[in-house]
Write a protein that holds these residues in place. Structure first.
Motif, mmCIF file in Angstrom:
data_model
loop_
_atom_site.group_PDB
_atom_site.id
_atom_site.type_symbol
_atom_site.label_atom_id
_atom_site.label_comp_id
_atom_site.label_asym_id
_atom_site.label_seq_id
_atom_site.Cartn_x
_atom_site.Cartn_y
_atom_site.Cartn_z
ATOM 1 N N HIS A 1 66.886 69.792 73.960
ATOM 2 C CA HIS A 1 68.403 70.128 73.799
ATOM 3 C C HIS A 1 68.778 71.649 74.099
ATOM 4 N N ALA A 2 69.939 72.089 74.247
ATOM 5 C CA ALA A 2 70.279 73.299 74.194
ATOM 6 C C ALA A 2 71.766 73.506 73.411
ATOM 7 N N VAL A 3 71.891 74.804 73.362
ATOM 8 C CA VAL A 3 73.493 74.945 72.606
ATOM 9 C C VAL A 3 74.237 75.625 73.553
ATOM 10 N N ILE A 4 75.157 75.460 73.939
ATOM 11 C CA ILE A 4 76.026 75.878 75.003
ATOM 12 C C ILE A 4 77.302 76.676 74.205
ATOM 13 N N VAL A 5 77.374 77.972 74.668
ATOM 14 C CA VAL A 5 78.490 78.739 74.018
ATOM 15 C C VAL A 5 79.526 78.902 75.315
ATOM 16 N N TYR A 6 80.666 78.553 75.019
ATOM 17 C CA TYR A 6 81.633 78.648 76.216
ATOM 18 C C TYR A 6 82.990 79.283 75.688
ATOM 19 N N TYR A 7 83.713 79.682 76.714
ATOM 20 C CA TYR A 7 85.121 80.187 76.230
ATOM 21 C C TYR A 7 86.483 79.263 76.813
ATOM 22 N N LEU A 8 87.166 78.685 75.838
ATOM 23 C CA LEU A 8 88.101 78.026 75.848
ATOM 24 C C LEU A 8 89.404 78.462 76.565
ATOM 25 N N ASP A 9 89.302 78.622 77.870
ATOM 26 C CA ASP A 9 90.309 79.450 78.663
ATOM 27 C C ASP A 9 91.678 79.017 78.732
ATOM 28 N N LYS A 10 91.682 77.397 78.324
ATOM 29 C CA LYS A 10 92.971 76.892 78.356
ATOM 30 C C LYS A 10 93.753 76.803 76.743
ATOM 31 N N ALA B 1 75.808 71.717 70.740
ATOM 32 C CA ALA B 1 74.427 71.323 70.949
ATOM 33 C C ALA B 1 74.647 69.988 71.907
ATOM 34 N N VAL B 2 73.740 69.840 73.096
ATOM 35 C CA VAL B 2 73.741 69.250 73.852
ATOM 36 C C VAL B 2 72.027 68.645 74.176
ATOM 37 N N SER B 3 72.342 67.358 74.939
ATOM 38 C CA SER B 3 70.906 66.878 75.498
ATOM 39 C C SER B 3 70.806 67.468 76.655
ATOM 40 N N ILE B 4 69.652 67.940 77.018
ATOM 41 C CA ILE B 4 69.193 68.351 78.485
ATOM 42 C C ILE B 4 68.872 67.173 79.361
ATOM 43 N N VAL B 5 69.655 66.884 80.484
ATOM 44 C CA VAL B 5 69.250 66.058 81.250
ATOM 45 C C VAL B 5 68.193 66.518 82.361
ATOM 46 N N SER B 6 68.395 67.486 82.945
ATOM 47 C CA SER B 6 67.931 68.204 83.858
ATOM 48 C C SER B 6 67.822 69.693 84.148
ATOM 49 N N GLU C 1 67.566 72.969 87.021
ATOM 50 C CA GLU C 1 67.163 73.440 88.219
ATOM 51 C C GLU C 1 67.367 74.789 88.256
ATOM 52 N N GLU C 2 67.082 75.436 89.204
ATOM 53 C CA GLU C 2 67.123 77.023 89.127
ATOM 54 C C GLU C 2 68.591 77.644 89.134
ATOM 55 N N ASP C 3 69.446 76.930 89.625
ATOM 56 C CA ASP C 3 70.874 77.540 89.448
ATOM 57 C C ASP C 3 71.741 76.535 88.567
ATOM 58 N N ARG C 4 71.377 75.562 87.979
ATOM 59 C CA ARG C 4 72.291 74.837 87.176
ATOM 60 C C ARG C 4 71.516 73.946 85.845
ATOM 61 N N LEU C 5 72.007 73.724 84.944
ATOM 62 C CA LEU C 5 71.719 73.064 83.782
ATOM 63 C C LEU C 5 72.522 71.747 83.642
ATOM 64 N N THR C 6 71.733 70.521 83.568
ATOM 65 C CA THR C 6 72.705 69.307 83.781
ATOM 66 C C THR C 6 72.457 68.762 82.301
ATOM 67 N N VAL C 7 73.623 68.336 81.590
ATOM 68 C CA VAL C 7 73.575 68.320 80.031
ATOM 69 C C VAL C 7 74.527 66.879 79.768
ATOM 70 N N ILE D 1 73.638 80.171 77.076
ATOM 71 C CA ILE D 1 72.916 78.956 76.626
ATOM 72 C C ILE D 1 71.851 79.499 75.832
ATOM 73 N N LYS D 2 71.460 78.820 74.915
ATOM 74 C CA LYS D 2 70.473 78.935 74.219
ATOM 75 C C LYS D 2 69.503 77.603 73.919
ATOM 76 N N PRO D 3 68.418 77.831 73.726
ATOM 77 C CA PRO D 3 67.510 76.759 73.355
ATOM 78 C C PRO D 3 67.622 76.069 72.106
ATOM 79 N N TYR D 4 67.702 74.974 71.819
ATOM 80 C CA TYR D 4 68.041 74.344 70.296
ATOM 81 C C TYR D 4 66.633 74.432 69.784
ATOM 82 N N TYR D 5 66.290 75.193 68.573
ATOM 83 C CA TYR D 5 65.609 75.501 67.635
ATOM 84 C C TYR D 5 65.717 74.455 66.531
#
Length: 151
Positions: free
Chosen positions: A48-57, A97-102, A104-110, A124-128
Motif C-alpha cells: 500500500h501507499a498513501v497518495i497526496v494530491y491536489y483537488l484542482d477542480k 491510502a491505496v493498494s499498489i497494483v504495480s 514501473e519506473e515512470d508510473r505507479l498503478t493503484v 507518494i508515501k509508502p504505507y507504514y
C-alpha cells in the motif's frame, strides 16, 4: 503565509467526474513527471501507499463549506470542514491510502484512489502501519454510514 507546492505527476484513470461511491474498484495510474522517474524504486516491496494530491477542480466557499452535512446528505449531522474529508477545502489537499497494483519506473498503478483523471499528485508515501494505522482510533457513527459504499 504562502507555500509553494509543485506536483510530481498526474492521475490517469477513467473517472471524469467526482462521485461519492464505489471508488474501491477503480484502477488509477500515477504518471510521474520525467524528473521524478526512478523515485518509485523500492515501492514494489510495499502493498500500500498513501497518495497526496491536489483537488484542482474543488472550490472552497467559506459560507457554503465551512460547516455542512457530509456529501450534503440529509441523514448526516452538520459538522465543520475539518471533521470531514470533503473535496471543497480551504487548501484543496487530499490524501488516500491505496493498494499498489504495480510499480514501473515512470508510473505507479493503484486501486482505490478517489481522484478523478488529470488530478495533480503532490506526493507518494509508502504505507507504514505503525504510522498510518491506529488500532485505538475512533470515529463518530455517522462516518460508518457515510463510508458504507465509498470503497
Amino acid at each position: 503565509m504562502d507555500i509553494k507546492i509543485t506536483s510530481i505527476g498526474t492521475v490517469s484513470n477513467r473517472v471524469s467526474e467526482k462521485k461519492d461511491v464505489s471508488w474501491g474498484e477503480d484502477i488509477s495510474q500515477i504518471i510521474l513527471d520525467e524528473k521524478y522517474r526512478g523515485g518509485l524504486s523500492g515501492l514494489e516491496d510495499f502493498s500500500h501507499a498513501v497518495i497526496v494530491y491536489y483537488l484542482d477542480k474543488a472550490n472552497f466557499d467559506i459560507e457554503k463549506h465551512l460547516t455542512r452535512k457530509p456529501q450534503n446528505r440529509e441523514d448526516m449531522p452538520l459538522v465543520g470542514i475539518f471533521s470531514q474529508r470533503a473535496k471543497d477545502r480551504p487548501n484543496r489537499l487530499a490524501m488516500t491510502a491505496v493498494s499498489i497494483v504495480s510499480v514501473e519506473e515512470d508510473r505507479l498503478t493503484v486501486r482505490g484512489l478517489d481522484a478523478i483523471d488529470s488530478t495533480p499528485v503532490i506526493d507518494i508515501k509508502p504505507y507504514y502501519p505503525m504510522y498510518d494505522c491506529k488500532n485505538d482510533a475512533r470515529v463518530p457513527e455517522w462516518v460508518e454510514r457515510l463510508m458504507e459504499h465509498y470503497f
